[in-house]
Design an enzyme around this catalytic site. Structure first.
Site, PDB file in Angstrom:
ATOM      1  N   ILE A 131      -1.842   0.937  -4.838  1.00 30.80           N
ATOM      2  CA  ILE A 131      -1.744  -0.315  -4.091  1.00 30.80           C
ATOM      3  C   ILE A 131      -1.411  -1.400  -5.105  1.00 30.80           C
ATOM      4  O   ILE A 131      -2.108  -1.561  -6.107  1.00 30.80           O
ATOM      5  CB  ILE A 131      -3.067  -0.666  -3.379  1.00 30.80           C
ATOM      6  CG1 ILE A 131      -3.437   0.417  -2.363  1.00 30.80           C
ATOM      7  CG2 ILE A 131      -2.961  -2.029  -2.690  1.00 30.80           C
ATOM      8  CD1 ILE A 131      -4.805   0.200  -1.715  1.00 30.80           C
ATOM      9  N   TYR A 181      18.929   2.402  12.242  1.00 33.53           N
ATOM     10  CA  TYR A 181      18.376   3.753  12.107  1.00 33.53           C
ATOM     11  C   TYR A 181      18.322   4.355  13.508  1.00 33.53           C
ATOM     12  O   TYR A 181      18.210   3.621  14.496  1.00 33.53           O
ATOM     13  CB  TYR A 181      16.960   3.647  11.528  1.00 33.53           C
ATOM     14  CG  TYR A 181      16.566   4.676  10.504  1.00 33.53           C
ATOM     15  CD1 TYR A 181      17.289   4.838   9.333  1.00 33.53           C
ATOM     16  CD2 TYR A 181      15.437   5.475  10.688  1.00 33.53           C
ATOM     17  CE1 TYR A 181      16.894   5.768   8.374  1.00 33.53           C
ATOM     18  CE2 TYR A 181      15.037   6.398   9.734  1.00 33.53           C
ATOM     19  CZ  TYR A 181      15.768   6.552   8.579  1.00 33.53           C
ATOM     20  OH  TYR A 181      15.383   7.463   7.642  1.00 33.53           O
ATOM     21  N   VAL A 234       0.844  -1.198   0.000  1.00 39.75           N
ATOM     22  CA  VAL A 234       0.000   0.000   0.000  1.00 39.75           C
ATOM     23  C   VAL A 234       0.874   1.240   0.000  1.00 39.75           C
ATOM     24  O   VAL A 234       1.531   1.561   1.000  1.00 39.75           O
ATOM     25  CB  VAL A 234      -0.943   0.008   1.213  1.00 39.75           C
ATOM     26  CG1 VAL A 234      -1.867   1.221   1.154  1.00 39.75           C
ATOM     27  CG2 VAL A 234      -1.757  -1.279   1.272  1.00 39.75           C
ATOM     28  N   ALA A 294       7.529   0.845   6.146  1.00 40.13           N
ATOM     29  CA  ALA A 294       7.414  -0.605   5.974  1.00 40.13           C
ATOM     30  C   ALA A 294       7.883  -1.041   4.592  1.00 40.13           C
ATOM     31  O   ALA A 294       8.503  -2.103   4.439  1.00 40.13           O
ATOM     32  CB  ALA A 294       5.966  -1.039   6.201  1.00 40.13           C
ATOM     33  N   ASP A 295       7.620  -0.226   3.585  1.00 39.77           N
ATOM     34  CA  ASP A 295       8.023  -0.591   2.226  1.00 39.77           C
ATOM     35  C   ASP A 295       9.535  -0.679   2.086  1.00 39.77           C
ATOM     36  O   ASP A 295      10.067  -1.536   1.374  1.00 39.77           O
ATOM     37  CB  ASP A 295       7.446   0.403   1.217  1.00 39.77           C
ATOM     38  CG  ASP A 295       7.819   1.854   1.519  1.00 39.77           C
ATOM     39  OD1 ASP A 295       8.100   2.171   2.694  1.00 39.77           O
ATOM     40  OD2 ASP A 295       7.809   2.681   0.586  1.00 39.77           O
TER      41      ASP A 295
END
EC number: 2.7.1.33
Length: 254
Positions: free
Chosen positions: A12, A100, A7, A108-109
């Protein structure tokens, strides 16, 4: 079968897997206003167009950078597919150590891409994702997510140019023949295309300079193939990198 959802802010992307094989993939517009029923009917219609029964879906995994849609898609999953989806987020096993400052800030991607990239190509690795934003992610030889850069995507940059300049209309984003263009349309195409080629070259160069070894560079996303044809900085174009990462994460958790 496993149904995966990537998404993004603009689109999407869905993928349907049978074990490790990607059977079908679809791209639909991201609409924060859609209800669970509207998404359910839309996805079922995609299945119907390929003559695939929705009852074949046994699991679902979702990566989302649009928080308002998470509850909507969860409701859709349970109502129309009778499965509880796995959301990529804190607590989910990825196999990637995130170096990080605040790991929760990483989209998330980007994590999903890192998982797939390291599984397929090992490290060190640089991943360029041409989405709503263009992201550059660095993965170490040990499979650690080191960080990266985020730049405005090609689509939203071009849209800003069209909307803020009264005399400029929308143009197709394609490779023009010349940088010294002779008309407004070609001038805009030259500025957009070669401008982003230059951005990719410089950021990839700097990231590789800051990493040890000789990182392999993988590109994914809607404009990956277009930009890759003009630069030798990209070693591989993998249009299904994110979908592959979602499958791998599901396998590691279930």
């Amino acid at each position: 079968m496993l149904l995966v959802f990537d998404v993004g802010n603009t689109n999407i992307v869905l993928g349907l897997y049978s074990k490790k094989k990607l059977l079908e993939n679809w791209r639909i517009s991201t609409d924060r206003g859609c209800t669970a029923d509207e998404y359910g009917i839309l996805v079922r219609s995609l299945f119907a167009s390929c003559s695939i029964p929705t009852g074949e879906v046994r699991a679902m995994v979702i990566s989302s950078v649009v928080p308002p849609l998470m509850s909507t898609l969860e409701e859709m999953s349970k109502k129309y597919f009778k499965v509880a989806p796995l959301f990529v987020g804190p607590g989910v096993k990825t196999g990637i150590a995130i170096k990080y400052d605040n790991p929760k800030e990483v989209g998330a991607d980007r994590i999903v891409n890192a998982v797939a990239g390291y599984e397929l190509y090992r490290g060190p690795l640089v991943i360029v994702d041409f989405g709503t934003a263009t992201t550059f992610c660095a993965v170490s030889e040990k499979g650690e997510y080191l960080g990266g850069a985020i730049a405005p995507g090609i689509g939203i940059s071009a849209e800003a140019l069209f909307s803020r300049a009264a005399k400029l209309s929308r143009v197709d984003i394609v490779k023009p023949e010349l940088a010294i263009a002779k008309n407004t349309v070609n001038s805009m195409q030259a500025g957009i295309f070669y401008g982003f080629v230059g951005q990719v070259k410089e950021l990839v160069r700097r990231i590789k300079q800051e990493m040890s070894g000789n990182p392999y560079v993988v590109a994914t996303g809607g404009f990956a193939a277009l930009i890759a044809q003009e630069t030798d900085n990209i070693d591989k174009v993998d249009p299904f990198l994110t979908l592959t990462g979602l499958r791998i994460i599901y396998e590691r958790n279930c």
